[in-house]
Write an enzyme that holds these catalytic residues in place. Structure first.
Site, short mmCIF file in Angstrom:
data_model
loop_
_atom_site.label_atom_id
_atom_site.label_comp_id
_atom_site.label_asym_id
_atom_site.label_seq_id
_atom_site.Cartn_x
_atom_site.Cartn_y
_atom_site.Cartn_z
N LYS C 66 0.85 -1.20 0.00
CA LYS C 66 0.00 0.00 0.00
C LYS C 66 0.89 1.25 0.00
O LYS C 66 1.90 1.29 0.70
CB LYS C 66 -0.88 -0.03 1.26
N SER C 141 -9.74 1.92 2.91
CA SER C 141 -8.83 2.63 2.03
C SER C 141 -7.84 1.76 1.28
O SER C 141 -7.30 2.18 0.26
CB SER C 141 -8.05 3.65 2.86
N SER C 165 -9.89 -0.50 7.11
CA SER C 165 -9.28 -0.28 5.80
C SER C 165 -8.59 -1.48 5.16
O SER C 165 -8.21 -1.45 4.00
CB SER C 165 -8.28 0.88 5.87
#
Lengths: 94, 481, 472
Positions: C66, C141, C165
């Site tokens: 990420k 996210s 997330s």
């Protein structure tokens, strides 16, 4: 939500310049959220002890030993403006 | 209306640790910028703080040294404000749980002891350094250069209650605090290096009023002279306003060394809301009895203890204060020397006057290894008992600083021992009196200045090898019976 | 897989990259692909296997990261314009650990700007699409990290989870997502959103893969003061007590999502596990607590983005003006909204009313969970109130978007380990999941238990996008 909510004061504290359109939109959204969190007022919270760590871990201190720092070039590589090994910004005094 | 001033001091003490407060960067003194920086002290994204154990020990020592209560379970807070040399735009500090609270510091002022109440002692981190580039005038900078070598160096902030009443008292307080941190070994305590930086909160009010006036903060000074002048100036400025019936504006000012005035610092509107909240990167900090005990063990000699020892040796409070505030070697030297001399005051005078004076002149900052308290005590005793003149003693000292001599043998060798033999002196006196009959006739009483002249004549005829005290004694006996 | 020479690391890397080359144009899951470096490192891994010097199970495995986790020498943008040019001068601790294990990084994945969002619609570089149906969001996210695993353009990925997330996008994309106990995985090098809630964790195809990766990234880190030295609880998972959280089996959670829990409950009962209903009334306050604590922490965490030392900078005549303008241009709307909310919640006169109160309610929620775990070993719930939603569906009203984290937020507030595993499909053929929460430090037990459920439900579907492309 508090009637004292002033988006100009808050954006000034947060150091974020906002356009009038942004102010209107954000003011509206923040209003919705602040109304939602009002529910917390109904929870009995007296005598509640606060631990910063969710597992109540206690702070561990580091031995005072110096270790290698960033190489100067690596420290400066993202700097928008540089002079004589310094970071340069527009004047911070008027 | 009589006005009184009330002053509270906030002092930042830079701790003398090897590494910074929240990262392992070395604490350095360097002109070269940004060479001891890492993701944490540069505030790079993703970096985290881990506190320095020694710094916490040091603040506990300082809290104990200022008689504070130690907060056993505390925490760190974030103090939020935007400033380019504050990398994270928040400073890790302490808010409602400082390490030390409610203490006091004993200070010496005008031969008297006073106690200054301490409100809190808390831990924080230093910011980077800003250098303003421009035409050389502070108000016309074109850009600001930033160096983060200083960023993250541990600072302890010591805050007094508003209990100080004069600039002299504020200076005495800072001197005492400086001595304390040096004595504890937790800071280099060098004012010129900014190891201690202070803010003064000053207000003026009617002396009969129980309420304090509006306070003005003078920020960021590191010289005692500036502190004294700034406080005096500010008291005068505020007093004039109060007398005229004008109200004092609550604001932050700074001392302008060139203009010798305080100047208002224009601050950003509403910037005083620091939004303190507990730093979620740093769990609750426990300072338990074990930790306090270990920190206490590192405390050896507090200035108040030193002052007590010096007073017991017979020195006045102001002389004690001088030694106690001075360098440690001089304090130690005094205490070991005075053990073998008779008079503490003359020992003090000789060491702080003659010895320090000659060392300064010779540009040496350390005593040669052969100069010990025993030799110095011998030398002091030589002139104290009038065996050598003070002038000779000074010469012997000069010699001693250059080479390893024994003061007494050297004095004999060089024929510096003054004769106290009455027979010899009486002969010299008789001969001088005979040669100076005109003067002798003009003498009116024993206090006449001309007695001194005659003593000088005797000394001269002896080539200064007689004890002037004995000469005077014999002379007066001869002349006035 | 490499040990018995079925395949070489470089072959797997090429295969994954090949997949990425056709999925990326549709999904936009990676922000950057590290092809050259990846290929080079995977060939080094090949040689280690040939010489029988492999670094372990993960040597040569291609994993996506990420883009809020720092890798030395690469850009870390947080999907923000603010960091569009930011190159990290250091490795996050998890990255150092994975490098030592011989992991190959495929690249950096898309996210909602600074991990604030539940759909990746807040990315400054455009949203990621759901591999099951590109009209739907992948969640957020960590939407990019979930999508790459689902689409096969990485074998696994790392995400970060502040209020769901990792788990929410894993659920939307039909893969496994695990948020470990707070403090078990170092946050050093993870760009902070809300420090007391953030935790890095894996997103994988199977629970076993999650176990392997978690094993590699967990452990005490002296660079993170909130890091713990975990003493993991080991439960005997043969017969366990499972609590069904009443508050997440009522209005506000879709019937489809509730049905998945009921399905799993029947399977568990068949195996002789004990299932009871439990109630934690304060979990209904969790969203409110979260939307004060997370913005408050983020308002300070994001102060460092000011144009002074890194990132973009707007021209201005004073430093303050420069910072104001840079932050105005550099941050997107959602980020500004949360910074302002947090700033307000911390400001003079409002602290006690908002942030102070939220901290205390959080502390009550933590003790409520403690009590609940006296009675049950695990708590079972849906991961999300609904399956993936369509683009634009929840952007009008902030609360609607926030509500998609309803079931995931409590684990962050209490620091608990929680895993999401896919169990079935919705009527729109989108994946549905259940979430298992455990006691603090029961991470391996949660994983073991999730693995047993994984075996029971036999979720054998895969993303449509992949199948369509494979057929073509």
């Amino acid at each position: 939500m508090s009637e004292n909510f002033n988006i100009d004061d808050v954006s000034n504290l947060a150091s974020i310049e906002l356009s009038e359109d942004e102010k209107a939109k954000l003011q509206k959204d923040l209003q919705i959220i602040l109304e939602h969190v009002e529910a917390l007022k109904n929870v009995d919270i007296k005598d509640e002890k606060i631990d910063i760590h969710p597992l109540s871990k206690v702070l561990e201190l580091r031995k005072d030993e110096s270790k290698e720092s960033l190489k100067h070039e690596d420290a400066m590589m993202n700097s928008p403006e540089t002079k004589d090994g310094h970071f340069v910004v527009p004047p911070s005094i008027e | 209306m009589n006005l009184k001033a009330t002053i509270g001091m906030e002092t930042h003490v830079e701790l003398d640790t090897e590494s910074k407060m929240f990262c392992s960067c070395e604490v350095i003194e360097s002109e070269e910028p940004n060479i001891s920086v890492c993701p944490t002290c540069l505030g790079l994204p993703g970096a985290l703080p881990v506190p320095n154990k020694t710094a916490i020990e040091y603040i506990v020592m300082l809290s104990l040294g200022t008689n504070c209560n130690i907060t056993n379970e505390g925490m760190f807070h974030r103090k939020n404000y935007f400033y380019p040399d504050l990398p994270k735009n928040y400073q890790i500090s302490q808010f409602d749980f400082p390490v030390g609270i409610n203490g006091s510091l004993e200070i010496v002022l005008d031969e008297e002891l006073h106690s200054v109440e301490i409100e809190r002692v808390h831990m924080e981190e230093d910011t980077g350094k800003s250098v303003h580039e421009g035409s050389g005038r502070i108000d016309s900078a074109i850009s600001t250069l930033l160096d983060f070598n200083r960023s993250g160096i541990p600072l302890v902030e010591v805050v007094t209650k508003p209990v100080i009443s004069t600039s002299k008292m504020a200076v005495a307080y800072i001197e005492e605090l400086r001595q304390l941190v040096i004595e504890l070994g937790i800071s280099k305590g060098k004012l010129e290096k900014g190891n201690l930086r202070f803010d003064a909160n000053i207000s003026v009010a009617d002396e009969n009023s129980n309420e304090l006036g509006t306070k003005v903060e003078i920020k960021n000074m590191n010289s005692l002279k500036s502190l004294e002048k700034a406080i005096d100036y500010e008291i005068m400025r505020q007093s004039k306003q109060v007398e005229k019936g004008e109200s004092v504006i609550q604001e932050t000012r700074h001392w302008d060394e060139n203009k010798q005035v305080t100047i208002s610092m224009r601050t950003k509107e509403g910037s005083a809301d620091y939004r303190y909240f507990s730093d979620p990167d740093l769990p609750n900090m426990i300072i338990d009895q074990e930790f306090i005990k270990n920190s206490k063990k590192k405390i050896q000699n507090l200035p108040t203890d030193k002052r007590k020892t010096l007073k017991e040796s017979g020195l006045s409070l102001s002389d004690s204060n001088y030694l106690d505030k001075g360098e440690k070697w001089l304090y130690d030297l005094y205490l070991s020397t005075v053990e073998n001399t008779k008079d503490s005051k003359s020992t003090f005078n000789f060491l702080t006057g003659e010895l320090q004076g000659q060392m300064r002149k010779a540009e040496i900052d350390k005593l040669p290894e052969w100069v010990d308290s025993e030799k110095l005590a011998n030398l002091i005793n030589l002139f104290e008992t009038n065996e050598v003149s003070f002038t000779s003693a000074k010469d012997i000292l000069a010699k001693l600083l250059g080479e390893d001599i024994d003061p007494k043998s050297y004095a004999s060798e060089k024929n510096l021992i003054q004769s106290s033999d009455d027979e010899e002196i009486r002969a010299l006196v008789t001969s001088v009196v005979k040669d100076n009959q005109d003067i002798v006739e003009r003498l009116e009483d024993p206090d006449d200045k001309l007695v001194g002249f005659l003593v000088g004549q005797v000394m001269k005829s002896s080539e200064i090898k007689v004890n002037p005290g004995t000469v005077k004694e014999v002379l007066l006996k001869e002349l006035f019976g | 897989m490499f040990q018995n020479k079925e395949m070489k690391p470089s072959e797997l890397f090429e295969q994954v990259y090949e997949t990425a080359s056709y999925t990326e144009s549709v999904l936009h899951a990676h922000l950057e692909l590290f092809y050259d470096e990846g290929l080079k490192l995977s060939k080094e891994s090949d040689r280690r296997y040939i010489k029988s010097e492999s670094l372990g199970l993960l040597d040569g495995i291609p994993i996506a990261i990420k883009d809020n986790i720092n890798i030395y020498g690469y850009k870390t943008t947080c999907s923000s314009k603010m960091l569009s040019n930011y190159v990290s001068p250091y490795d996050a601790t998890v990255i150092s650990s994975l490098k030592k294990a011989g992991i190959i990084f495929t690249g950096k994945t898309n996210l909602d700007e600074f991990a604030m969002g539940s759909s990746t619609e807040n990315s400054a570089y455009g949203p990621t699409k759901n591999p099951w149906n590109p009209d739907y969001v992948p969640g957020g996210s960590s939407g990019g990290s979930a999508a790459v695993v689902s689409a096969g353009s990485a074998v696994a990925s790392l995400g970060s989870d502040t209020g769901g997330s990792i788990r929410q996008p894993a659920s939307f994309c039909g893969v496994v997502g695990f948020k470990p106990t707070y403090g078990t995985v170092s946050r050093y090098g993870l760009i902070a959103f809300a420090s007391s809630l953030d935790q890095i964790g894996p997103i994988t195809n199977t629970v076993d893969d999650t176990r392997i990766i978690f094993n590699e990234i967990q452990g005490y880190d002296s660079k993170d003061a909130t890091s713990i030295t975990p003493e993991y609880l080991k439960l005997d998972n043969k017969k366990v007590k499972v609590g069904i959280l009443k508050e997440f089996m009522q209005e506000g959670v879709s019937e489809e999502s509730q049905n998945e829990v009921n399905k799993v409950v029947s399977l568990l009962q068949e195996k002789g596990h004990e299932v009871t209903e439990i109630s934690l009334p304060l979990t209904e306050m969790a969203l409110s607590v979260y939307y004060l604590i997370a913005p408050a922490e983020c308002s300070a965490n994001l102060s460092r983005f000011d144009g002074v030392r890194f990132g973009i900078r707007e021209a201005a005549s004073t430093s303050y003006e420069m910072m104001n303008k840079t932050r105005s241009v550099g941050f997107g709307e959602e980020v500004k909204k949360r910074i302002l909310l947090g700033t307000y919640a911390l400001s003079a006169g409002y602290f006690d009313e908002y942030y102070g109160r939220a901290l205390k309610v959080r502390s009550k929620i933590i003790s409520d969970f403690k009590d609940a775990f006296e009675k049950v070993d695990f708590i079972l719930s849906p991961t999300t109130p609904t399956p993936a939603f369509a683009f634009g569906e929840k952007t009008k009203n902030p609360l609607e978007m926030y509500l998609s984290d309803l079931c995931t937020i409590p684990a962050n507030l209490a620091g608990l380990p929680a895993i999401s595993i896919p169990t079935g499909l919705s009527k729109n053929a989108l994946p549905l999941s259940v979430q298992i929460m455990g006691k603090p430090c029961s991470d391996y037990s949660v994983i073991d238990f999730a693995e047993s459920i994984e075996e029971m439900v036999e979720f054998n579907y895969s993303a449509n996008l992949l199948e369509e492309n494979n057929e073509s």
